[in-house]
Motif scaffolding. Sequence first.
Motif, PDB file in Angstrom:
ATOM      1  N   ILE A   1       0.855  -0.961  -0.017  1.00 21.82           N
ATOM      2  CA  ILE A   1      -0.047  -0.014  -0.070  1.00 21.82           C
ATOM      3  C   ILE A   1       0.879   1.265  -0.084  1.00 21.82           C
ATOM      4  O   ILE A   1       1.738   1.365   0.998  1.00 21.82           O
ATOM      5  CB  ILE A   1      -0.831  -0.017   1.328  1.00 21.82           C
ATOM      6  CG1 ILE A   1      -1.899  -1.080   1.282  1.00 21.82           C
ATOM      7  CG2 ILE A   1      -1.777   1.395   1.083  1.00 21.82           C
ATOM      8  CD1 ILE A   1      -2.917  -1.038   0.065  1.00 21.82           C
ATOM      9  N   ASP A   2       0.438   2.063  -0.780  1.00 23.11           N
ATOM     10  CA  ASP A   2       1.388   3.269  -1.024  1.00 23.11           C
ATOM     11  C   ASP A   2       0.444   4.372  -1.162  1.00 23.11           C
ATOM     12  O   ASP A   2      -0.427   4.620  -2.044  1.00 23.11           O
ATOM     13  CB  ASP A   2       2.190   3.294  -2.140  1.00 23.11           C
ATOM     14  CG  ASP A   2       3.347   4.455  -2.338  1.00 23.11           C
ATOM     15  OD1 ASP A   2       3.335   5.329  -1.238  1.00 23.11           O
ATOM     16  OD2 ASP A   2       4.130   4.315  -3.207  1.00 23.11           O
ATOM     17  N   MET A   3       0.326   5.382  -0.182  1.00 24.90           N
ATOM     18  CA  MET A   3      -0.449   6.324  -0.190  1.00 24.90           C
ATOM     19  C   MET A   3      -0.141   7.679  -1.247  1.00 24.90           C
ATOM     20  O   MET A   3       1.207   7.773  -1.801  1.00 24.90           O
ATOM     21  CB  MET A   3      -0.393   7.347   1.076  1.00 24.90           C
ATOM     22  CG  MET A   3      -0.796   6.544   2.286  1.00 24.90           C
ATOM     23  SD  MET A   3      -2.596   5.940   2.331  1.00 24.90           S
ATOM     24  CE  MET A   3      -3.544   7.611   2.220  1.00 24.90           C
ATOM     25  N   ASP A   4      -1.127   8.213  -1.862  1.00 28.90           N
ATOM     26  CA  ASP A   4      -0.705   8.956  -3.245  1.00 28.90           C
ATOM     27  C   ASP A   4      -0.331  10.363  -2.624  1.00 28.90           C
ATOM     28  O   ASP A   4      -1.075  11.087  -1.949  1.00 28.90           O
ATOM     29  CB  ASP A   4      -2.057   9.224  -4.005  1.00 28.90           C
ATOM     30  CG  ASP A   4      -2.212   7.547  -4.479  1.00 28.90           C
ATOM     31  OD1 ASP A   4      -1.435   6.810  -5.034  1.00 28.90           O
ATOM     32  OD2 ASP A   4      -3.611   7.535  -4.617  1.00 28.90           O
ATOM     33  N   ALA A   5       0.797  10.792  -2.951  1.00 28.37           N
ATOM     34  CA  ALA A   5       1.382  12.227  -2.614  1.00 28.37           C
ATOM     35  C   ALA A   5       1.015  12.741  -1.246  1.00 28.37           C
ATOM     36  O   ALA A   5       0.437  13.407  -1.196  1.00 28.37           O
ATOM     37  CB  ALA A   5       0.790  13.091  -3.719  1.00 28.37           C
TER      38      ALA A   5
ATOM     39  N   LEU B   1       7.241   0.834   5.687  1.00 27.49           N
ATOM     40  CA  LEU B   1       8.594   1.468   5.091  1.00 27.49           C
ATOM     41  C   LEU B   1       8.528   2.809   5.532  1.00 27.49           C
ATOM     42  O   LEU B   1       9.855   3.284   5.734  1.00 27.49           O
ATOM     43  CB  LEU B   1       8.421   1.271   3.638  1.00 27.49           C
ATOM     44  CG  LEU B   1       8.397  -0.149   3.305  1.00 27.49           C
ATOM     45  CD1 LEU B   1       8.321  -0.340   1.672  1.00 27.49           C
ATOM     46  CD2 LEU B   1       9.506  -1.028   3.574  1.00 27.49           C
ATOM     47  N   SER B   2       7.610   3.436   5.599  1.00 27.38           N
ATOM     48  CA  SER B   2       7.781   4.962   6.011  1.00 27.38           C
ATOM     49  C   SER B   2       6.314   5.240   6.543  1.00 27.38           C
ATOM     50  O   SER B   2       5.424   4.407   6.617  1.00 27.38           O
ATOM     51  CB  SER B   2       8.226   5.896   4.806  1.00 27.38           C
ATOM     52  OG  SER B   2       7.022   5.552   3.799  1.00 27.38           O
ATOM     53  N   LEU B   3       5.957   6.654   6.682  1.00 28.07           N
ATOM     54  CA  LEU B   3       4.500   7.069   6.965  1.00 28.07           C
ATOM     55  C   LEU B   3       3.589   6.600   5.937  1.00 28.07           C
ATOM     56  O   LEU B   3       2.423   6.458   6.350  1.00 28.07           O
ATOM     57  CB  LEU B   3       4.454   8.468   7.375  1.00 28.07           C
ATOM     58  CG  LEU B   3       5.455   9.089   8.615  1.00 28.07           C
ATOM     59  CD1 LEU B   3       5.111  10.402   8.752  1.00 28.07           C
ATOM     60  CD2 LEU B   3       4.695   8.211  10.139  1.00 28.07           C
ATOM     61  N   ASP B   4       4.021   6.588   4.797  1.00 30.81           N
ATOM     62  CA  ASP B   4       3.032   6.511   3.816  1.00 30.81           C
ATOM     63  C   ASP B   4       2.952   5.029   3.034  1.00 30.81           C
ATOM     64  O   ASP B   4       2.265   5.126   1.860  1.00 30.81           O
ATOM     65  CB  ASP B   4       3.141   7.456   2.722  1.00 30.81           C
ATOM     66  CG  ASP B   4       4.391   7.669   2.110  1.00 30.81           C
ATOM     67  OD1 ASP B   4       5.381   7.174   2.534  1.00 30.81           O
ATOM     68  OD2 ASP B   4       4.718   8.484   1.103  1.00 30.81           O
TER      69      ASP B   4
ATOM     70  N   VAL C   1      14.479  22.191   0.541  1.00 28.77           N
ATOM     71  CA  VAL C   1      14.145  20.835  -0.524  1.00 28.77           C
ATOM     72  C   VAL C   1      12.709  20.672  -0.414  1.00 28.77           C
ATOM     73  O   VAL C   1      12.103  20.860   0.606  1.00 28.77           O
ATOM     74  CB  VAL C   1      14.954  19.982   0.283  1.00 28.77           C
ATOM     75  CG1 VAL C   1      14.735  18.721  -0.703  1.00 28.77           C
ATOM     76  CG2 VAL C   1      16.620  20.362  -0.096  1.00 28.77           C
ATOM     77  N   VAL C   2      12.296  20.196  -1.454  1.00 27.59           N
ATOM     78  CA  VAL C   2      10.861  19.634  -1.538  1.00 27.59           C
ATOM     79  C   VAL C   2      10.833  18.424  -0.881  1.00 27.59           C
ATOM     80  O   VAL C   2      11.495  17.421  -1.230  1.00 27.59           O
ATOM     81  CB  VAL C   2      10.345  19.551  -2.967  1.00 27.59           C
ATOM     82  CG1 VAL C   2       9.026  18.824  -3.006  1.00 27.59           C
ATOM     83  CG2 VAL C   2      10.295  20.830  -3.801  1.00 27.59           C
ATOM     84  N   ALA C   3       9.826  18.305   0.079  1.00 30.37           N
ATOM     85  CA  ALA C   3       9.660  17.008   0.997  1.00 30.37           C
ATOM     86  C   ALA C   3       8.477  16.300   0.116  1.00 30.37           C
ATOM     87  O   ALA C   3       8.634  14.803   0.139  1.00 30.37           O
ATOM     88  CB  ALA C   3       9.151  17.186   2.165  1.00 30.37           C
ATOM     89  N   ALA C   4       7.542  16.965  -0.478  1.00 33.26           N
ATOM     90  CA  ALA C   4       6.655  16.080  -1.123  1.00 33.26           C
ATOM     91  C   ALA C   4       6.024  16.979  -2.114  1.00 33.26           C
ATOM     92  O   ALA C   4       5.912  18.267  -1.850  1.00 33.26           O
ATOM     93  CB  ALA C   4       5.505  15.630  -0.471  1.00 33.26           C
ATOM     94  N   ALA C   5       5.438  16.448  -3.299  1.00 34.23           N
ATOM     95  CA  ALA C   5       5.029  17.337  -4.441  1.00 34.23           C
ATOM     96  C   ALA C   5       3.446  16.582  -4.741  1.00 34.23           C
ATOM     97  O   ALA C   5       3.531  15.512  -4.742  1.00 34.23           O
ATOM     98  CB  ALA C   5       5.701  17.442  -5.612  1.00 34.23           C
ATOM     99  N   SER C   6       2.622  17.669  -4.971  1.00 34.67           N
ATOM    100  CA  SER C   6       1.277  17.175  -5.451  1.00 34.67           C
ATOM    101  C   SER C   6       1.319  16.919  -6.819  1.00 34.67           C
ATOM    102  O   SER C   6       2.254  17.010  -7.360  1.00 34.67           O
ATOM    103  CB  SER C   6      -0.018  18.246  -5.335  1.00 34.67           C
ATOM    104  OG  SER C   6       0.712  19.278  -6.213  1.00 34.67           O
TER     105      SER C   6
END
Length: 371
Positions: free
Chosen positions: A18-22, A110-113, A50-55
Amino acid sequence: MTCGDSDAPDVPRRIVHIDMDAFFASVEQRDNPDLRGKPVAVGGSRERGVVAAASYEARRFGVRSAMPSVTARRKCPELIFVPPRFDAYRAISREIRAIFAEYTPLIEPLSLDEAYLDVTENLQGIASATEVAQRIREEIRARTGLTASAGVSYNKFLAKLASDRNKPDGLFVITPRMGPAFVETLPVGRFHGIGPATAAKMNRLGIETGLDLRARTLPFLREHFGKAGGFYYWIARGIDRRPVQPDRIRKSIGSEDTFDTDLFAPGEAREALQPLIGKVWRHCEANGIRGRTVTLKVKYADFQQITRSHTLPAAYDSQGAVEAAVDALLAPLFPTPKGIRLLGVTLSSLAGERTGKGEPDPTPRQLVLPI
């Protein structure tokens, strides 16, 4: 057990990735309607940010996570920068993991998302892993208002590849019959576990696709890639025997980069280390982790490798403190008679909510850097 255990028995599994989207950007758009449909970047807008996440709206312009903010703004002048809210992301991540726990206790975050789930014998008694994945996606949308993509397969490697196939808000299944053929058509740079430097090395050896990788012998891959050669040999055949490991204990967090041109000047080295430190610290922030030991890794042009470390009685409390520690470890290495081809930064002696079972550990705060 690893992919290299050729004599290990194959265990039929049903694995969901499972991988949350952006994730970070989607949370910000959910909570602020003015951001919906607009290019959003979570992270610092300052020159060295630095960009941590992008829509997904920002990704259409080529904006990606770990990209310098100045580059992101140049690619997308209309980009909206939003400061990260890691407490909010962690809270939502706990909601999502509670949903996972309704279906299986075998959860490997693996991470939060993102996370692997072994649903071979799931708590709902559902025979189809695809149905489990679909129900989980529906529950996530209903309870959080966010979308998730899912990959379903018979091992972790293929489930991870599958979850990326129909993003965003997608579901893809790789069956045992499909697995080997699916792998052989992919560029090796798309393989989870093969980074840019390794993919470039493979390309130089004439290995462009999974089919090229499968054509190489196990001794050849071990000669050129060491222990990882066994892993590459088996995943090229769609084989990955690693089990889902719930509550695994992370011992360190690190990032490294191999450079096209050798570095000789201390200023060049410091500049090259900035994104590596930023990546490590963003992971710490996102997962509520702190560490007491900073390690600098240096590999020279002649492949000599050294490490330098410093450990504190209490954990580093800021990215600036880690930067200062790395700089102090780096300074004595100059002037250098030979170029530097690789630099890496690792944070270890970890404590926090992702380092083991139970509630987050109360990590001491480091106020002064005694180096």
